[in-house]
Write a protein that holds these residues in place. Structure first.
Motif, PDB file in Angstrom:
ATOM      1  N   LYS A   1       1.144  -8.455   6.470  1.00  0.00           N
ATOM      2  CA  LYS A   1       0.943  -7.856   7.792  1.00  0.00           C
ATOM      3  C   LYS A   1       1.416  -6.408   7.820  1.00  0.00           C
ATOM      4  O   LYS A   1       1.020  -5.634   8.672  1.00  0.00           O
ATOM      5  N   LEU A   2       2.339  -6.070   6.915  1.00  0.00           N
ATOM      6  CA  LEU A   2       2.979  -4.746   6.979  1.00  0.00           C
ATOM      7  C   LEU A   2       2.636  -3.873   5.774  1.00  0.00           C
ATOM      8  O   LEU A   2       3.202  -2.796   5.618  1.00  0.00           O
ATOM      9  N   ASN A   3       1.753  -4.338   4.909  1.00  0.00           N
ATOM     10  CA  ASN A   3       1.444  -3.619   3.656  1.00  0.00           C
ATOM     11  C   ASN A   3       2.719  -3.368   2.852  1.00  0.00           C
ATOM     12  O   ASN A   3       2.917  -2.302   2.264  1.00  0.00           O
TER      13      ASN A   3
ATOM     14  N   ARG B   1       8.734  -3.732  13.178  1.00  0.00           N
ATOM     15  CA  ARG B   1       7.649  -2.761  13.360  1.00  0.00           C
ATOM     16  C   ARG B   1       8.157  -1.477  14.014  1.00  0.00           C
ATOM     17  O   ARG B   1       7.701  -0.381  13.707  1.00  0.00           O
TER      18      ARG B   1
ATOM     19  N   LYS C   1       0.886  -1.179   0.000  1.00  0.00           N
ATOM     20  CA  LYS C   1       0.000   0.000   0.000  1.00  0.00           C
ATOM     21  C   LYS C   1       0.916   1.218   0.000  1.00  0.00           C
ATOM     22  O   LYS C   1       1.950   1.214   0.692  1.00  0.00           O
TER      23      LYS C   1
HETATM   24  C1  LIG Z   1      -2.283  -1.632   6.084  1.00  0.00           C
HETATM   25  O1  LIG Z   1      -3.256  -0.967   5.339  1.00  0.00           O
HETATM   26  C2  LIG Z   1      -4.542  -1.003   5.924  1.00  0.00           C
HETATM   27  C3  LIG Z   1      -5.567  -0.422   4.941  1.00  0.00           C
HETATM   28  O2  LIG Z   1      -5.052   0.639   4.228  1.00  0.00           O
HETATM   29  C4  LIG Z   1      -4.520  -0.260   7.247  1.00  0.00           C
HETATM   30  O3  LIG Z   1      -5.769  -0.317   7.870  1.00  0.00           O
HETATM   31  C5  LIG Z   1      -3.473  -0.931   8.148  1.00  0.00           C
HETATM   32  O4  LIG Z   1      -3.351  -0.228   9.363  1.00  0.00           O
HETATM   33  C6  LIG Z   1      -2.128  -1.009   7.441  1.00  0.00           C
HETATM   34  N1  LIG Z   1      -1.216  -1.788   8.260  1.00  0.00           N
HETATM   35  C7  LIG Z   1      -0.012  -1.353   8.629  1.00  0.00           C
HETATM   36  C8  LIG Z   1       0.833  -2.284   9.448  1.00  0.00           C
HETATM   37  O5  LIG Z   1       0.384  -0.247   8.322  1.00  0.00           O
END
Ligand SMILES: *[C@@H]1O[C@H](CO)[C@@H](O)[C@H](O)[C@H]1NC(C)=O
Ligand SMILES: *[C@@H]1O[C@H](CO)[C@@H](O)[C@H](O)[C@H]1NC(C)=O
Ligand SMILES: *[C@@H]1O[C@H](CO)[C@@H](O)[C@H](O)[C@H]1NC(C)=O
Ligand SMILES: *[C@@H]1O[C@H](CO)[C@@H](O)[C@H](O)[C@H]1NC(C)=O
Ligand SMILES: *[C@@H]1O[C@H](CO)[C@@H](O)[C@H](O)[C@H]1NC(C)=O
Ligand SMILES: *[C@@H]1O[C@H](CO)[C@@H](O)[C@H](O)[C@H]1NC(C)=O
Length: 495
Positions: A104-106, A491, A73
């Motif tokens: 898990k970490l996008n 993390r 993402k």
């Molecule tokens: C990953 O992306 C989702 C949706 O955009 C978000 O809700 C989540 O907190 C993100 N996870 C991390 C570890 O950043």
């Protein structure tokens, strides 16, 4: 040190029995011809400078990398494998930990190939043909390649990644690279997982030169092998090989290929080396579930081998048979070998097809000079081929690379430690160093106590970079905990 399988290179460079042969560091699994995973990626190439450190030349070559953005993402981290001494596929297939973390970490998942291996050859099929070409095969150039790939990912390829955090991963020599890239480029890489990285396996680090076989022997001993039985078996081979009848017996017992028959008593050396390599390799890959390497192995292969070595037999024949059983387990677990080819100098190596078998040896003949030898009991249950000396090692290097112009002055045993550090990394931060107590390479790992964000973990029941493998139902509780700890470190680095 990957691959790495010690055994491979030993097989390829078999004739030099008394030297510290290069032991391959990387993940042995890369030698598997079988696809061992369902991971998918896009293959890409980035043009990188042939020489990052000279400004007066502009030659470039395409460096290969794999990328998967299924979980990515915008702004998510880049999980970046610093490729080691082999073709990239096997690292991508055998580093399941990164694939498990990505959703898990996008995160995006990237594997970058080390120059001179796989499809990242600066001079294509000529790369290993001239010493001037091989001069560009160094860890520093490789790290600089990785920095270029990261820059490209953040600024050109990945959307919304200009501020993405980068976490380096690597096992074995790849783990050395992941630690070193964090040390040298902390502004580029936010943290590193360095698994089974023998960062202190250099002359100036002053680790015992016989630690490798000491650990191999310890792993076998604690898995049920009778130390005296193993020791006796070598002596039995030596004595059988003294007579024609004995040679004949060994040729039959070990079902030796016609190309690798024992003809003189000296020939027993290549047979012993062949068996030693199998034992060294099994300690490296002593995983709790079946894995597939040169040939597949059962779960806890050392324990399986030790079933044949529980006591000292009362006859020589039985001693020799114990060794045959170990060979048969390691090289013929699937039962498809009709004969064994033990003489590395005569046999078409099973690894020839894998390519680049001279890459790591060349690195060990220039900057990665890693002292390694056996000294026999009580240190190990092999035989003495210590001491390791730069002179002896130089003989091996000249034999191997002399014809393309190698000179022993090209070996610089102090370089790696002057460049990276011999016993400590005073400026290190955000690195997790893991080592496996079963793994011979743990003898040169980073073992300073955890301080600040530099975390040291010893897996008591861990072999060579076990923690980098993907989750498995038969995983030990220990490795699950270690992976959790690594994940929480990551993390923190990317928060
Ligand atoms: C990953 O992306 C989702 C949706 O955009 C978000 O809700 C989540 O907190 C993100 N996870 C991390 C570890 O950043
Ligand atoms: C790959 O996927 C197929 C089909 O889902 C499955 O049968 C196979 O076991 C998987 N292989 C591995 C190594 O996970
Ligand atoms: C690289 O160097 C050559 C010779 O000096 C020059 O002709 C060429 O234009 C340069 N290429 C680039 C991309 O700078
Ligand atoms: C590399 O490939 C070219 C073209 O296929 C061939 O002419 C050349 O001999 C090869 N070089 C080596 C060292 O194999
Ligand atoms: C080998 O194992 C035996 C029995 O388990 C133990 O007493 C001995 O100390 C071990 N030796 C080494 C060198 O680990
Ligand atoms: C390999 O295993 C098969 C099946 O157990 C056996 O028949 C064969 O003789 C073995 N090969 C060698 C070289 O020992």
């Amino acid at each position: 040190m990957s691959a790495s399988f010690p055994l491979l290179l030993l097989l390829l460079f078999g004739p030099i029995f008394c030297l510290g042969h290069p032991r391959l560091l990387g993940d042995p699994a890369r030698f598997s011809q079988l696809k061992s995973s369902n991971y998918t990626w896009q293959t890409k190439f980035l043009d990188v400078p042939l020489d990052h450190f000279a400004f007066t030349t502009n030659r470039t070559f395409p460096l290969r990398y794999f990328i998967n953005t299924d979980s990515y993402k915008a702004g998510g981290p880049i999980l970046f494998y610093t490729g080691n001494e082999g073709s990239l596929e096997s690292f991508a297939e055998n580093t399941g930990f990164m694939w498990d973390l990505a959703p898990k970490l996008n995160a995006s998942v990237v594997f970058a190939e080390h120059r001179f291996y796989g499809e990242s050859k600066p001079f294509k099929n000529e790369s290993y043909s001239k010493i001037e070409y091989l001069g560009y095969l160094t860890s520093e150039q490789a790290l600089a390649d990785f920095v270029d790939v990261i820059w490209h990912l953040k600024n050109k390829e990945l959307q919304g990644a200009s501020k993405s955090k980068v976490v380096a991963f690597g096992g074995s020599y790849g783990g050395m690279l992941s630690a070193w890239i964090r040390l040298k480029y902390p502004h580029i890489v936010n943290g590193a997982i360095a698994a089974s990285a023998p960062v202190f396996w250099f002359i100036e680090s002053k680790i015992p030169e016989d630690i490798y076989d000491k650990i191999v022997s310890r792993t076998f001993n604690t898995s049920g092998c009778n130390w005296k039985a193993v020791e006796k078996s070598w002596m039995v081979l030596d004595s059988l090989a003294k007579q024609a009848q004995g040679l004949d017996y060994l040729n039959k017992l070990f079902k030796l290929d016609s190309k690798s028959l024992l003809k003189t008593s000296e020939d027993v050396n290549f047979l012993k080396q062949y068996i030693r390599e199998a034992m060294e390799a099994m300690a490296m890959v002593d995983y709790p579930y079946p894995t597939s390497f040169l040939s597949p192995l059962p779960a806890w292969p050392v324990r399986a081998a030790c079933k044949f070595f529980t006591k000292v037999p009362n006859t020589d024949v039985k001693s020799a048979e114990q060794l045959y059983q170990v060979v048969n387990l390691y090289y013929n677990f699937t039962g498809d070998k009709a004969t064994f080819c033990a003489d590395a100098s005569k046999c078409e190596s099973a690894f020839a097809a894998l390519g680049d078998p001279l890459g790591w040896p060349f690195q060990t003949c220039t900057e990665m000079v890693m002292p390694l030898c056996g000294s026999g009991s009580p240190n190990d249950f092999f035989w003495r081929d210590c001491p390791f000396t730069v002179e002896k090692y130089g003989d091996y290097c000249e034999q191997t690379f002399g014809k393309i112009g190698y000179k022993r002055s090209m070996m610089r045993p102090l370089f790696a430690t002057q460049n990276y550090g011999a016993n400590s990394f005073p400026t290190a931060s955000n690195i997790v160093f893991t080592n496996g107590y079963l793994d011979p390479w743990s003898g040169g790992g980073y073992t300073e106590k955890t301080h600040g964000s530099v975390v040291t973990i010893l897996l008591k029941r861990g072999a060579h970079h076990y923690d980098l493998r993907g989750e498995h139902p038969d995983d030990t509780e220990e490795v699950r905990r270690v992976r959790q700890r690594e994940e929480s470190a990551i993390r923190m680095w990317i928060a």
